[in-house]
Design a protein around this motif. Structure first.
Motif, short mmCIF file in Angstrom:
data_model
loop_
_atom_site.label_atom_id
_atom_site.label_comp_id
_atom_site.label_asym_id
_atom_site.label_seq_id
_atom_site.Cartn_x
_atom_site.Cartn_y
_atom_site.Cartn_z
N ARG A 281 -20.66 -23.39 -5.87
CA ARG A 281 -22.11 -23.56 -5.88
C ARG A 281 -22.79 -22.40 -6.61
NH1 ARG A 281 -25.04 -26.70 -2.78
NH2 ARG A 281 -26.53 -25.03 -2.35
N TYR A 282 -22.25 -21.21 -6.48
CA TYR A 282 -22.84 -20.03 -7.12
C TYR A 282 -22.82 -20.15 -8.64
CZ TYR A 282 -23.78 -15.02 -7.87
OH TYR A 282 -24.33 -13.82 -8.25
N VAL A 283 -21.74 -20.69 -9.20
CA VAL A 283 -21.59 -20.71 -10.66
C VAL A 283 -22.21 -21.95 -11.31
CG1 VAL A 283 -19.55 -19.24 -10.62
CG2 VAL A 283 -19.26 -21.73 -10.57
N ASN A 420 -11.98 -41.70 -16.48
CA ASN A 420 -10.61 -41.83 -16.99
C ASN A 420 -10.42 -41.01 -18.27
OD1 ASN A 420 -9.90 -43.54 -14.91
ND2 ASN A 420 -10.38 -45.41 -16.07
N PHE A 421 -11.46 -40.94 -19.10
CA PHE A 421 -11.40 -40.16 -20.33
C PHE A 421 -11.15 -38.68 -20.01
CE2 PHE A 421 -13.97 -37.64 -23.46
CZ PHE A 421 -13.10 -37.75 -24.52
N PHE A 422 -11.90 -38.14 -19.04
CA PHE A 422 -11.71 -36.74 -18.67
C PHE A 422 -10.34 -36.52 -18.05
CE2 PHE A 422 -16.12 -35.96 -19.51
CZ PHE A 422 -16.23 -34.58 -19.66
N GLU A 423 -9.90 -37.45 -17.23
CA GLU A 423 -8.61 -37.28 -16.56
C GLU A 423 -7.45 -37.43 -17.54
OE1 GLU A 423 -9.42 -38.60 -11.96
OE2 GLU A 423 -8.88 -40.17 -13.39
N SER A 424 -7.60 -38.30 -18.54
CA SER A 424 -6.50 -38.56 -19.48
C SER A 424 -6.40 -37.49 -20.56
CB SER A 424 -6.68 -39.93 -20.14
OG SER A 424 -6.67 -40.95 -19.16
N TYR A 425 -7.54 -37.04 -21.07
CA TYR A 425 -7.53 -36.12 -22.19
C TYR A 425 -8.02 -34.71 -21.83
CZ TYR A 425 -6.70 -39.98 -25.42
OH TYR A 425 -6.16 -41.04 -26.08
N GLY A 426 -8.59 -34.56 -20.66
CA GLY A 426 -9.16 -33.27 -20.29
C GLY A 426 -8.28 -32.46 -19.38
N TYR A 427 -8.83 -31.38 -18.85
CA TYR A 427 -8.09 -30.48 -17.98
C TYR A 427 -9.08 -29.74 -17.08
CZ TYR A 427 -9.62 -27.22 -21.61
OH TYR A 427 -10.38 -26.51 -22.51
N GLU A 428 -8.61 -29.38 -15.91
CA GLU A 428 -9.44 -28.60 -15.01
C GLU A 428 -9.61 -27.20 -15.59
OE1 GLU A 428 -9.99 -28.58 -10.18
OE2 GLU A 428 -7.98 -28.63 -11.02
N ASN A 429 -10.84 -26.73 -15.68
CA ASN A 429 -11.14 -25.48 -16.39
C ASN A 429 -12.00 -24.61 -15.49
OD1 ASN A 429 -11.51 -23.55 -18.34
ND2 ASN A 429 -12.91 -24.75 -19.60
N LEU A 434 -16.84 -20.09 -13.97
CA LEU A 434 -16.95 -21.46 -14.45
C LEU A 434 -16.24 -22.38 -13.48
CD1 LEU A 434 -18.03 -23.00 -17.02
CD2 LEU A 434 -15.70 -22.87 -17.91
N SER A 435 -16.62 -23.65 -13.49
CA SER A 435 -15.91 -24.62 -12.66
C SER A 435 -15.99 -25.98 -13.32
CB SER A 435 -16.54 -24.69 -11.25
OG SER A 435 -17.81 -25.34 -11.31
N GLY A 436 -15.05 -26.86 -12.97
CA GLY A 436 -15.12 -28.24 -13.45
C GLY A 436 -14.01 -28.62 -14.41
N TRP A 437 -14.31 -29.62 -15.26
CA TRP A 437 -13.35 -30.20 -16.20
C TRP A 437 -13.88 -30.10 -17.62
CZ3 TRP A 437 -8.82 -33.44 -15.43
CH2 TRP A 437 -8.35 -33.42 -14.11
N SER A 438 -12.95 -29.87 -18.56
CA SER A 438 -13.30 -29.84 -19.98
C SER A 438 -12.44 -30.84 -20.74
CB SER A 438 -13.06 -28.44 -20.58
OG SER A 438 -13.93 -27.49 -20.02
N VAL A 439 -12.98 -31.37 -21.83
CA VAL A 439 -12.22 -32.26 -22.70
C VAL A 439 -12.66 -32.01 -24.14
CG1 VAL A 439 -13.87 -34.17 -22.47
CG2 VAL A 439 -11.50 -34.65 -23.11
N SER A 440 -11.70 -31.95 -25.04
CA SER A 440 -11.99 -31.68 -26.45
C SER A 440 -12.58 -32.91 -27.11
CB SER A 440 -10.72 -31.26 -27.18
OG SER A 440 -10.19 -30.08 -26.62
#
Length: 484
Positions: A281-283, A420-429, A434-440
């Motif tokens: 929550r802080y970030v 599904n796009f984030f889960e298939s091509y992304g990664y937990e970052n 920082l928090s969350g998921w990133s995808v190129s």
């Protein structure tokens, strides 16, 4: 800054030697002259608003000017708005009145313990600076902040309080857990206690749970050149203590509130656990999410004024990125000077010869597509660094909201596709800050680092980031927070 450089808050600097102070008068001094209150005007006209400031051992501790409000808001609100439901709070401060006023704005807080209060200074402030104790604009049961039912003043000092706690829980160690500990560190004796590894590991760590935070206010920002590095002062020792996973805490973030000067402007937020809900929550970087928390968590105030004068969601977002001065100081200090990020990564990154973008995507019989170099790439080069700013990032609370939405509305196909796009091509970052998921997107990074054979594994993430030379995870690094 070192312990001997904190002089901008002295009586000499603020009043006695200042050409901008007029009609100055000492209106209170105790028998030892350790506690003094001065009144003065900050313009040539005595018709301008009067300011009253309280000094302890010649150091400014509180004032009726807006400076003290900016200080209190920056100190209190980032932590209390980050905890999911703060109930039990402790404030370690010789002059806690304005800090208390900000805490009393919260509906959820049930208990506020004031520790290490200078009772002479408190009595003097109540008599000569009564506005500091005025909570009439907050819908509480009394206009006096100190008379609120949640408030308890501990008499006898920190050591006496800790001894009494240990005596009460000598057998069961079942201490009352505090959601937030606020430590206002001003004097040399306070630094010896509140910045001491012994006190933290033997005492304070037992008073918090996994979702708790400790916020320390001490000193001010280093110089921009980092040339005031010293490894002999208590604040640097404290940073060393909280920097790696050998400490008793999780991660730490340092931030500044320049409007609080000449009161101390540096605040250190320490999380009991790195990836706690409080930390996530802080970030949050979205200002409106913080502003809505203020709407929902504060008592409605009997005033046409906004609930805070300085702090809001945009302020909070700024606090998440330390200044370049902190990065420079860190890389010159013993904390960072031997780390790969400081002595190698940054110099290499800013050398254009180390950046390569001549790559292409080719069809691959095994995995469909592969990422290949068009020319020979020297070892250690950066490949497609553009991904660091054109990737998509979904912060953790946004990711959780998307998952909840898809669960509630499984027929919302485009939202399912997004997940599904984030889960298939992304990664937990989730590095520090920082928090969350990133995808190129819009580059070839998606197809990098997926070699099926060992001999094809020619690219990797930047080595050494997040760990010191001994392999310990780094939990405090202004450089990482700036370059996350």
């Amino acid at each position: 800054v070192g312990d001997n450089l904190l002089d901008a808050s002295s009586i000499e600097s603020i009043i006695l030697s200042s050409p901008n102070i007029h009609a100055k008068k000492r209106i209170y001094s105790n028998s030892s002259a350790a506690v003094e209150i001065w009144s003065y005007h900050q313009t040539t006209s005595e018709a301008s608003p009067e300011t009253r400031s309280l000094f302890i051992d010649s150091k400014l501790r509180t004032t009726t000017s807006a400076t003290a409000v900016a200080h209190a808001e920056a100190f209190i609100h980032p932590a209390l708005l980050s905890h999911t439901h703060p109930k039990n709070v402790a404030v370690f401060s010789d002059t806690p009145l304005l800090l208390l006023k900000e805490i009393l704005k919260y509906k959820s807080v049930e208990r506020i313990t004031l520790i290490d209060v200078d009772l002479e200074a408190l009595d003097a402030a109540l008599k000569y600076m009564p506005d500091l104790n005025d909570c009439s604009a907050i819908r509480t049961e009394t206009a006096s902040c100190l008379d609120s039912a949640q408030v308890e003043i501990i008499k006898g000092g920190l050591d006496t309080w800790l001894e009494n706690l240990d005596a009460e829980h000598e057998e069961d160690y079942d201490y009352d857990m505090y959601d937030i500990l606020f430590m206002d560190v001003a004097s040399a004796s306070q630094k010896e206690q509140y910045l001491s590894e012994l006190y933290h590991k033997d005492h304070f760590d037992y008073l918090i749970d996994a979702e708790s935070m400790i916020v320390v206010n001490v000193g001010s920002m280093p110089s921009i050149h980092g040339d005031d590095v010293t490894d002999q002062d208590s604040r640097t020792d404290f940073f060393k203590m909280i920097s790696t996973d050998s400490s008793c805490y999780g991660s730490a973030i340092v931030y500044e509130e320049p409007l609080a000067a000449p009161l101390d402007t540096t605040f250190i937020s320490i999380f009991s656990e790195f990836h706690s809900e409080t930390y996530f929550r802080y970030v949050r970087p979205m200002p409106t999410s913080i502003d809505l928390d203020i709407v929902q968590r504060f008592h409605k105030q009997d005033s046409s004024l906004l609930p805070t004068q300085f702090y809001d969601g945009s302020s909070h977002k700024a606090y998440l990125t330390p200044s370049r001065a902190w990065e420079n100081w860190y890389c010159r200090s013993n904390l960072g000077k031997d780390q790969y990020q400081c002595h190698t990564l940054l110099p290499k990154f800013y050398d254009p010869a180390n950046h390569v973008s001549e790559t292409e995507i080719r069809r691959d019989a095994t995995k469909g597509r592969g990422h290949y170099a068009v020319t020979d790439i020297p070892e250690g080069s950066f490949i497609n660094a553009d991904d660091s700013h054109i990737h998509l990032h979904m912060h953790r609370y946004q990711w959780e909201a998307l998952n909840d939405f898809v669960e509630k509305f499984p027929d919302a196909q485009m939202y399912r596709d997004l997940k599904n796009f984030f889960e298939s091509y992304g990664y937990e970052n989730e590095p520090n800050g920082l928090s969350g998921w990133s995808v190129s997107v819009a580059n070839n990074n998606t197809f990098t680092n997926h070699a099926c054979r060992e001999e094809d594994k020619t690219a990797a993430a930047v080595p050494g980031v997040g760990f010191d030379k001994d392999g310990n995870e780094i939990l405090f690094s202004p450089l990482q927070l700036r370059r996350k």
